[in-house]
Write a protein that holds these residues in place. Structure first.
Motif, short mmCIF file in Angstrom:
data_model
loop_
_atom_site.label_atom_id
_atom_site.label_comp_id
_atom_site.label_asym_id
_atom_site.label_seq_id
_atom_site.Cartn_x
_atom_site.Cartn_y
_atom_site.Cartn_z
N LEU A 79 25.61 6.02 8.94
CA LEU A 79 24.35 6.39 8.31
C LEU A 79 24.61 6.81 6.86
O LEU A 79 25.68 7.34 6.54
CB LEU A 79 23.70 7.54 9.08
CG LEU A 79 23.27 7.23 10.52
CD1 LEU A 79 22.75 8.51 11.19
CD2 LEU A 79 22.23 6.12 10.57
N PRO A 80 23.65 6.57 5.97
CA PRO A 80 23.84 6.99 4.56
C PRO A 80 24.16 8.48 4.45
O PRO A 80 23.66 9.31 5.22
CB PRO A 80 22.49 6.67 3.92
CG PRO A 80 21.90 5.59 4.78
CD PRO A 80 22.37 5.88 6.18
N ALA A 81 24.98 8.82 3.48
CA ALA A 81 25.45 10.21 3.32
C ALA A 81 24.29 11.18 3.11
O ALA A 81 24.28 12.30 3.66
CB ALA A 81 26.43 10.29 2.15
N GLU A 82 23.27 10.75 2.33
CA GLU A 82 22.13 11.64 2.09
C GLU A 82 21.35 11.89 3.37
O GLU A 82 20.86 13.00 3.60
CB GLU A 82 21.21 11.03 1.03
CG GLU A 82 21.87 10.85 -0.34
CD GLU A 82 22.63 9.53 -0.44
OE1 GLU A 82 22.75 8.82 0.60
OE2 GLU A 82 23.12 9.23 -1.55
N LEU A 83 21.24 10.87 4.21
CA LEU A 83 20.55 11.03 5.49
C LEU A 83 21.35 11.95 6.40
O LEU A 83 20.77 12.83 7.07
CB LEU A 83 20.35 9.66 6.14
CG LEU A 83 19.77 9.64 7.56
CD1 LEU A 83 18.42 10.36 7.61
CD2 LEU A 83 19.62 8.20 8.05
N GLU A 84 22.66 11.78 6.43
CA GLU A 84 23.50 12.67 7.22
C GLU A 84 23.31 14.13 6.80
O GLU A 84 23.21 15.03 7.64
CB GLU A 84 24.97 12.28 7.08
CG GLU A 84 25.41 11.11 7.95
CD GLU A 84 25.62 11.54 9.40
OE1 GLU A 84 25.40 12.71 9.73
OE2 GLU A 84 26.03 10.68 10.20
N ALA A 85 23.25 14.34 5.49
CA ALA A 85 23.09 15.70 4.98
C ALA A 85 21.75 16.29 5.43
O ALA A 85 21.68 17.47 5.81
CB ALA A 85 23.20 15.71 3.45
N PHE A 86 20.69 15.47 5.41
CA PHE A 86 19.37 15.96 5.85
C PHE A 86 19.40 16.28 7.34
O PHE A 86 18.88 17.32 7.77
CB PHE A 86 18.31 14.90 5.55
CG PHE A 86 16.94 15.27 6.06
CD1 PHE A 86 16.17 16.21 5.40
CD2 PHE A 86 16.41 14.67 7.19
CE1 PHE A 86 14.91 16.57 5.87
CE2 PHE A 86 15.16 15.01 7.67
CZ PHE A 86 14.40 15.97 7.00
N LEU A 87 19.99 15.43 8.13
CA LEU A 87 20.04 15.66 9.58
C LEU A 87 20.82 16.94 9.90
O LEU A 87 20.45 17.69 10.81
CB LEU A 87 20.68 14.46 10.28
CG LEU A 87 19.88 13.16 10.26
CD1 LEU A 87 20.74 12.00 10.77
CD2 LEU A 87 18.61 13.28 11.08
N GLU A 88 21.88 17.20 9.15
CA GLU A 88 22.71 18.37 9.42
C GLU A 88 22.09 19.66 8.93
O GLU A 88 22.51 20.76 9.33
CB GLU A 88 24.08 18.18 8.76
CG GLU A 88 24.94 17.07 9.37
CD GLU A 88 25.44 17.44 10.76
OE1 GLU A 88 25.46 18.65 11.09
OE2 GLU A 88 25.78 16.52 11.52
N ALA A 89 21.06 19.54 8.06
CA ALA A 89 20.53 20.73 7.39
C ALA A 89 19.51 21.51 8.21
O ALA A 89 19.04 22.56 7.76
CB ALA A 89 19.91 20.33 6.05
N GLY A 90 19.16 21.04 9.40
CA GLY A 90 18.16 21.75 10.19
C GLY A 90 17.98 21.14 11.56
O GLY A 90 18.80 20.33 12.02
N GLU A 91 16.90 21.53 12.22
CA GLU A 91 16.61 21.01 13.55
C GLU A 91 16.29 19.52 13.50
O GLU A 91 15.88 19.00 12.46
CB GLU A 91 15.41 21.77 14.15
CG GLU A 91 15.71 23.22 14.47
CD GLU A 91 16.78 23.36 15.52
OE1 GLU A 91 16.71 22.66 16.54
OE2 GLU A 91 17.72 24.16 15.31
N PRO A 92 16.46 18.80 14.63
CA PRO A 92 16.18 17.36 14.62
C PRO A 92 14.76 17.08 14.15
O PRO A 92 13.80 17.71 14.60
CB PRO A 92 16.36 16.97 16.09
CG PRO A 92 17.32 17.97 16.64
CD PRO A 92 17.00 19.26 15.92
N PRO A 93 14.60 16.13 13.21
CA PRO A 93 13.28 15.81 12.68
C PRO A 93 12.55 14.81 13.59
O PRO A 93 13.13 14.25 14.52
CB PRO A 93 13.60 15.16 11.34
CG PRO A 93 14.90 14.47 11.59
CD PRO A 93 15.67 15.37 12.53
N VAL A 94 11.29 14.58 13.28
CA VAL A 94 10.53 13.49 13.89
C VAL A 94 10.61 12.30 12.94
O VAL A 94 10.30 12.43 11.74
CB VAL A 94 9.07 13.88 14.15
CG1 VAL A 94 8.23 12.66 14.56
CG2 VAL A 94 8.98 14.96 15.22
#
Length: 410
Positions: free
Chosen positions: A227-242
């Motif tokens: 997965l793109p690094a920016e997406l990985e960072a977003f996923l790791e930054a909080g609860e699972p998104p919708v």
């Protein structure tokens, strides 16, 4: 051995062919894919080292472009048939079998017939195949007569619609290469033994045995890229998104739909991950909202709270395999039936109609985000087969070994 795979449609039509090409290669065969000339399809196939032969018009242009109304459905059909005989025919020259799918591959069986090699028609959803148990899906042409409820009559009228679209160009090209005319184009294309590349749990074939359907399981494309690094960072930054994405659907009023989706997800106390897709969804938001381009659904959906999507076969299967609750907002053709199936299985909610409001999408999200739906989605995920492409590859090579010739046209 060489196998030609052909599909004209969106990513959901091309990605399964890439999966089959890889499975064939793993069994020692060569495969090439005829696909629309869209850049993303070339990139997808190049990513797994599968040669691509572009043919026909850009599908993205047909879906999104202002040029779309400039040609009638019969004109588009005639162009596609010509491409089947010319570009696809040339690509099949040194091949031992042909597998076709996507928008009705009207001329491809004729190419295989002329070359004396096996031909298979594969469907990525069961509702295209004629059955007295249900009505035909919508198709260009004259609407069905009001009040007609006999499904056998409706399927006969459906065959007439297909003949009106494809019959004249198909039979003209067949005559030019010395083949007899076809009376029923639809049944000629499907053959008496079509393949159904869907999961038996998600989309079973349990209709009356009027045709001998071979259900292989879904052909699941495995993207090896991270997965793109920016997406990985977003996923790791909080609860699972919708996740919210509508794939290749053009989505009228896309900015409003993006805004509504973000507001409805936020109202559930969730972060939002929006896929641009062909509609170009691009909401602006705070740190709780991230917009992504192309990303592997199978990796991504395992890390989200729910998936809001259009109900394409590939997206529905990927979400089900990941155990992610779904909200299906169906747009066209078979998508309402995928939505109904998701609701029937208890793995998500079917939105009523193609245009969500804040209220309607919020209600669907509330249903999908319950612990009960998550539990059911997890249970169903454990039943989804992942070997469909390998099953299909084995069957193709067995057909070549038996030297199965195409059946004379119906």
């Amino acid at each position: 051995m060489r196998v030609l795979l052909m599909s004209y449609g969106s990513r959901g039509d091309v990605a399964p062919m890439a999966a089959l090409a890889v499975a064939l290669r793993e069994r020692g065969a060569e495969a090439r894919v005829c696909a629309p000339p869209d850049e993303e399809f070339a990139r997808l196939l190049a990513g797994v080292g599968v040669p691509m032969v572009p043919f026909g018009r850009s599908v993205r242009a047909l879906v999104n472009s202002a040029e779309r109304p400039s040609k009638s459905a019969p004109e588009v059909a005639a162009e596609l048939v010509a491409a089947h005989f010319e570009t696809v025919g040339a690509a099949a020259e040194d091949c031992d079998a042909v597998v076709a799918s996507g928008l009705l591959p009207a001329g491809v069986r004729s190419v295989a017939e002329k070359r004396g090699i096996p031909y298979v028609c594969a469907c990525f959803q069961p509702w295209t195949l004629p059955s007295p148990a249900r009505r035909p899906l919508p198709r260009p042409g004259r609407p069905f007569p009001p009040g007609v409820t006999d499904n056998r009559v409706l399927w006969k009228l459906d065959a007439e619609k297909v003949n009106a679209l494809y019959g004249e160009p198909l039979n003209s090209h067949r005559a030019a290469i010395g083949l007899p005319p076809v009376d029923n184009v639809r049944d000629h294309v499907f053959t008496d033994r079509p393949w159904l590349a869907t999961d038996p749990v998600l989309a079973p074939w349990d209709e009356p045995e009027e045709i001998d359907v071979v259900q292989t399981g879904a052909w699941i494309f495995k993207d090896e890229r991270p997965l793109p690094a920016e997406l990985e960072a977003f996923l790791e930054a909080g609860e699972p998104p919708v996740y919210v994405g509508f794939g290749s659907m053009p989505m009228r009023d896309a900015p409003d739909i993006a805004r509504i989706a973000v507001e409805a997800v936020r109202a559930q106390g969730r972060r939002v991950l929006v896929s641009r897709g062909w509609a170009g969804l691009a909401p602006t938001g705070d740190d709780d909202c991230f917009t992504v381009g192309d990303a592997d659904h199978h990796k991504l959906f395992r890390r989200v709270a729910a998936v809001v999507h259009h109900g394409g076969a590939g997206t529905t299967t990927a979400a089900a395999l990941a155990g992610a609750p779904q909200v299906v907002v169906p747009q066209i053709v078979d998508q309402p039936l995928w939505a109904a199936r998701v609701a029937e299985l208890g793995i998500g909610a079917a939105h009523d109609g193609p245009t969500p409001t804040f209220e309607s999408l919020s209600a669907a999200l509330r249903a999908a985000l319950t612990p009960e739906t998550r539990t059911r989605a997890t249970a169903v995920a454990g039943t989804i087969r992942t070997d469909g492409a390998d099953v299909a590859a084995r069957l193709v090579l067995e057909a070549i070994a038996r030297d199965e010739r195409p059946v004379t046209t119906a």
